[in-house]
Design a protein around this motif. Structure first.
Motif, PDB file in Angstrom:
ATOM      1  N   PRO A 197      -4.831   7.194  10.715  1.00  0.00           N
ATOM      2  CA  PRO A 197      -5.426   6.728  11.957  1.00  0.00           C
ATOM      3  C   PRO A 197      -5.183   5.228  12.147  1.00  0.00           C
ATOM      4  CG  PRO A 197      -7.090   7.828  10.582  1.00  0.00           C
ATOM      5  CD  PRO A 197      -5.839   7.711   9.782  1.00  0.00           C
ATOM      6  N   GLU A 198      -5.150   4.837  13.401  1.00  0.00           N
ATOM      7  CA  GLU A 198      -4.705   3.488  13.762  1.00  0.00           C
ATOM      8  C   GLU A 198      -5.588   2.362  13.228  1.00  0.00           C
ATOM      9  OE1 GLU A 198      -6.580   3.503  18.259  1.00  0.00           O
ATOM     10  OE2 GLU A 198      -4.550   4.219  17.948  1.00  0.00           O
ATOM     11  N   LEU A 258      -6.532  -2.156   6.433  1.00  0.00           N
ATOM     12  CA  LEU A 258      -5.988  -2.305   5.078  1.00  0.00           C
ATOM     13  C   LEU A 258      -5.766  -3.767   4.701  1.00  0.00           C
ATOM     14  CD1 LEU A 258      -3.558   0.729   5.065  1.00  0.00           C
ATOM     15  CD2 LEU A 258      -5.611   0.425   3.641  1.00  0.00           C
ATOM     16  N   ARG A 259      -5.851  -4.670   5.672  1.00  0.00           N
ATOM     17  CA  ARG A 259      -5.760  -6.109   5.387  1.00  0.00           C
ATOM     18  C   ARG A 259      -7.084  -6.665   4.884  1.00  0.00           C
ATOM     19  NH1 ARG A 259      -2.170  -6.421  10.135  1.00  0.00           N
ATOM     20  NH2 ARG A 259      -0.144  -6.922   9.253  1.00  0.00           N
ATOM     21  N   ARG A 260      -8.173  -5.945   5.183  1.00  0.00           N
ATOM     22  CA  ARG A 260      -9.503  -6.413   4.795  1.00  0.00           C
ATOM     23  C   ARG A 260     -10.386  -5.201   4.447  1.00  0.00           C
ATOM     24  NH1 ARG A 260     -12.949  -4.339   7.682  1.00  0.00           N
ATOM     25  NH2 ARG A 260     -12.541  -3.722   9.807  1.00  0.00           N
ATOM     26  N   VAL A 261     -10.037  -4.551   3.380  1.00  0.00           N
ATOM     27  CA  VAL A 261     -10.773  -3.356   2.968  1.00  0.00           C
ATOM     28  C   VAL A 261     -12.219  -3.745   2.674  1.00  0.00           C
ATOM     29  CG1 VAL A 261     -10.917  -1.504   1.269  1.00  0.00           C
ATOM     30  CG2 VAL A 261      -8.672  -2.320   2.036  1.00  0.00           C
ATOM     31  N   ILE A 263       1.652  -4.871   2.915  1.00  0.00           N
ATOM     32  CA  ILE A 263       0.473  -4.876   3.787  1.00  0.00           C
ATOM     33  C   ILE A 263       0.694  -5.789   4.994  1.00  0.00           C
ATOM     34  CG2 ILE A 263      -1.975  -5.513   3.915  1.00  0.00           C
ATOM     35  CD1 ILE A 263      -2.227  -4.436   1.033  1.00  0.00           C
ATOM     36  N   ASN A 264       1.380  -6.902   4.800  1.00  0.00           N
ATOM     37  CA  ASN A 264       1.602  -7.818   5.928  1.00  0.00           C
ATOM     38  C   ASN A 264       2.662  -7.307   6.903  1.00  0.00           C
ATOM     39  OD1 ASN A 264       3.944  -8.286   4.509  1.00  0.00           O
ATOM     40  ND2 ASN A 264       3.586 -10.457   4.187  1.00  0.00           N
ATOM     41  N   GLU A 265       3.258  -6.130   6.664  1.00  0.00           N
ATOM     42  CA  GLU A 265       4.239  -5.541   7.576  1.00  0.00           C
ATOM     43  C   GLU A 265       3.731  -4.249   8.224  1.00  0.00           C
ATOM     44  OE1 GLU A 265       8.028  -5.122   5.620  1.00  0.00           O
ATOM     45  OE2 GLU A 265       8.046  -7.226   4.986  1.00  0.00           O
ATOM     46  N   LEU A 266       2.451  -3.943   8.082  1.00  0.00           N
ATOM     47  CA  LEU A 266       1.917  -2.704   8.651  1.00  0.00           C
ATOM     48  C   LEU A 266       2.003  -2.663  10.176  1.00  0.00           C
ATOM     49  CD1 LEU A 266      -1.170  -2.070   6.343  1.00  0.00           C
ATOM     50  CD2 LEU A 266       1.021  -0.859   6.362  1.00  0.00           C
ATOM     51  N   VAL A 302       0.857  -1.181   0.000  1.00  0.00           N
ATOM     52  CA  VAL A 302       0.000   0.000   0.000  1.00  0.00           C
ATOM     53  C   VAL A 302       0.897   1.236   0.000  1.00  0.00           C
ATOM     54  CG1 VAL A 302      -0.254   0.060   2.528  1.00  0.00           C
ATOM     55  CG2 VAL A 302      -1.974   1.160   1.079  1.00  0.00           C
ATOM     56  N   LEU A 303       0.513   2.246  -0.745  1.00  0.00           N
ATOM     57  CA  LEU A 303       1.279   3.484  -0.796  1.00  0.00           C
ATOM     58  C   LEU A 303       0.957   4.339   0.430  1.00  0.00           C
ATOM     59  CD1 LEU A 303       3.225   5.348  -2.303  1.00  0.00           C
ATOM     60  CD2 LEU A 303       1.215   6.359  -3.429  1.00  0.00           C
TER      61      LEU A 303
END
Length: 153
Positions: free
Chosen positions: A132-133, A139-142, A122-125, A26-27
């Protein structure tokens, strides 16, 4: 004119941000001196639709041609930053493009070196601070439908 105002130490901000995902990254961007990352976007102008703000900001900041797919989140975000209490209304829009913009490593946009952009896996967020938290997990499950989120820090 941006939709924002201040009363004493309290500030209201109307913001729209874009969710651009490529190759499971993700950007995100951050101010050079900040420790947290956020989705790119900007303040909505008076009379402007939030979705138009995201498209305009991506073009101005990065030269990216994007289109809004849908708006998975509308967030009321209450936080303290730089000595002020903020009440931010944010529209978070998924973006699509006819071309790939993915690149490795940090880079600067068209507006100079104030912001650092980077495609984050995404798996390193969980390894960075995202604001916001709710976005760290979100973002893993939009979601396919719009959700209203309230964030109180």
């Amino acid at each position: 004119m941006d939709v924002r105002f201040q009363t004493g130490s309290k500030r209201f901000n109307y913001r729209a941000a874009g969710i651009l995902i490529e190759q499971d990254h993700v950007l995100l961007h951050k101010q050079v001196d900040d420790k947290y990352w956020a989705l790119p976007g900007g303040r909505v102008k008076l009379g402007e639709q939030a979705r138009d703000t995201v498209v305009r900001e991506m073009k101005e900041e990065l030269g990216y041609e994007v289109h809004v797919d849908h708006t998975p989140w509308i967030a009321e975000n209450f936080f303290h930053y730089d000595g002020h209490d903020y009440h931010e209304l944010g529209f978070y829009c998924t973006l699509i493009s006819n071309q790939s913009y993915f690149q490795k490593g940090p880079y600067h946009g068209l507006e100079g070196e104030r912001l650092i952009y980077q495609w984050i896996p995404i798996n390193e967020l969980n390894e960075i601070v995202v604001q916001p938290e709710f976005l760290t997990a979100g973002l893993r499950r939009v979601p396919e439908h719009t959700e209203h989120v309230i964030v109180e820090n």
